[in-house]
Design an enzyme around this catalytic site. Structure first.
Site, short mmCIF file in Angstrom:
data_model
loop_
_atom_site.label_atom_id
_atom_site.label_comp_id
_atom_site.label_asym_id
_atom_site.label_seq_id
_atom_site.Cartn_x
_atom_site.Cartn_y
_atom_site.Cartn_z
N ARG A 1 0.84 -1.21 0.00
CA ARG A 1 0.00 0.00 0.00
C ARG A 1 0.87 1.25 0.00
O ARG A 1 0.57 2.23 -0.68
CB ARG A 1 -0.93 -0.01 1.21
CG ARG A 1 -2.00 -1.09 1.15
CD ARG A 1 -2.71 -1.26 2.49
NE ARG A 1 -3.47 -0.07 2.88
CZ ARG A 1 -4.07 0.06 4.06
NH1 ARG A 1 -3.99 -0.93 4.96
NH2 ARG A 1 -4.75 1.16 4.35
N CYS B 1 -1.53 5.85 9.27
CA CYS B 1 -1.92 4.56 8.69
C CYS B 1 -3.03 4.84 7.68
O CYS B 1 -2.93 5.78 6.90
CB CYS B 1 -2.34 3.57 9.78
SG CYS B 1 -3.70 4.12 10.83
#
Length: 276
Positions: free
Chosen positions: A178, A237
């Site tokens: 990611r 995050c």
């Protein structure tokens, strides 16, 4: 601060004491974002529901899991009967996943005696320790506890301004895929990638089968990523949950200059700055 963590057997002993701790279940429901877990009503005895999504977040905010206002947090703690001097043990149903978010919320508000059950509910169940079905009923306080304003939160603008100045190191807890853009985000409407000049420290590298790695292993890993105890670290995050895992790991390793980009990658993308 190696005393952040508590084992299941130690919690069992504390629950049998004259003044047992308050036990909070900070589990999140199943979703595409986290690993699927069995849905049943088994809880550690005495558990109160610490509902991150509906109670301990700002439901009016654009971003998920946003820090609630100080007043809203005080009201939520009043409803659960929580005061800053209480001994509190937090767990979740994935081992270590969302419980660090509850730890961060409470400790940054001035709660002094908060611990995490290392390994969470899976650890407790693996030892065949007693359970109850469903949550206990809280005893609300007659008035709101007086809490501190959370001063550890960093805004989108501060993250943007930090890119050329590097007053802090931004540490991204998402997976390497990611972070690099090679893998998709759990929310398909969001692109993957990362904020310029940020560091990637996937939260999974700090855990071992749902338990935190040792303080020494965490310290070695963080140094290998060029993250040092003298640094000011800001954690990010997807939406502010797993960043708190890295926060706790950093505390375990003795890091003290910590902050949190609460909106995280969600806020960055929604600000449009990822397109710059």
């Amino acid at each position: 601060m190696s005393d952040i963590l508590m084992s299941a057997n130690d919690l069992l002993d504390r629950l049998a004491s004259d003044v047992p701790p308050t036990v909070l279940d900070a589990s999140l429901p199943n979703s595409p974002v986290a690993a699927h877990v069995p849905e049943d009503d088994r809880k550690i005895p005495g558990s109160l529901e610490f509902d991150i999504e509906k109670v301990f977040s700002d439901r009016e905010a654009v971003f998920p899991h946003t820090l609630p206002s100080k007043e809203a947090l005080e009201a939520a703690c009043q409803g659960l009967g929580l005061t800053p001097d209480d001994e509190i043990v937090i767990y979740d149903n994935r081992g270590v996943y969302s419980s660090p978010r509850a730890y961060w919320l409470l400790t940054q508000a001035g709660f002094k005696h908060v611990k995490l059950l290392d390994g969470g509910l899976p650890h407790w169940l693996s030892l065949s320790l007693p359970v109850q079905h469903g949550y206990s009923v809280p005893a609300p306080l007659s008035s709101r506890p007086v809490l501190k304003a959370n001063e550890s939160v960093v805004s989108v603008d501060e993250v943007y301004d930090n890119i050329p100045q590097q007053r802090f190191k931004l540490v991204d807890a998402r997976s390497a895929e990611r972070f690099s853009g090679a893998g998709p985000e759990p929310r398909p409407e969001f692109p993957s990638g990362h904020i310029p000049s940020s560091f990637n420290l996937p939260f999974t590298e700090l855990l071992d089968n749902g338990y935190f790695k040792s303080r020494e292993e965490i310290s070695e890993l963080m140094r290998s990523k060029e993250l040092y105890p003298s640094d000011h670290l800001t954690f990010s995050c997807g939406s502010g949950i797993t960043a708190c895992i890295v926060w706790v790991a950093a505390e375990l390793a003795g890091y003290e200059h910590l902050s949190l980009f609460d909106g995280s990658w969600t806020a960055w993308v929604m600000s449009g700055r990822h397109e710059g």
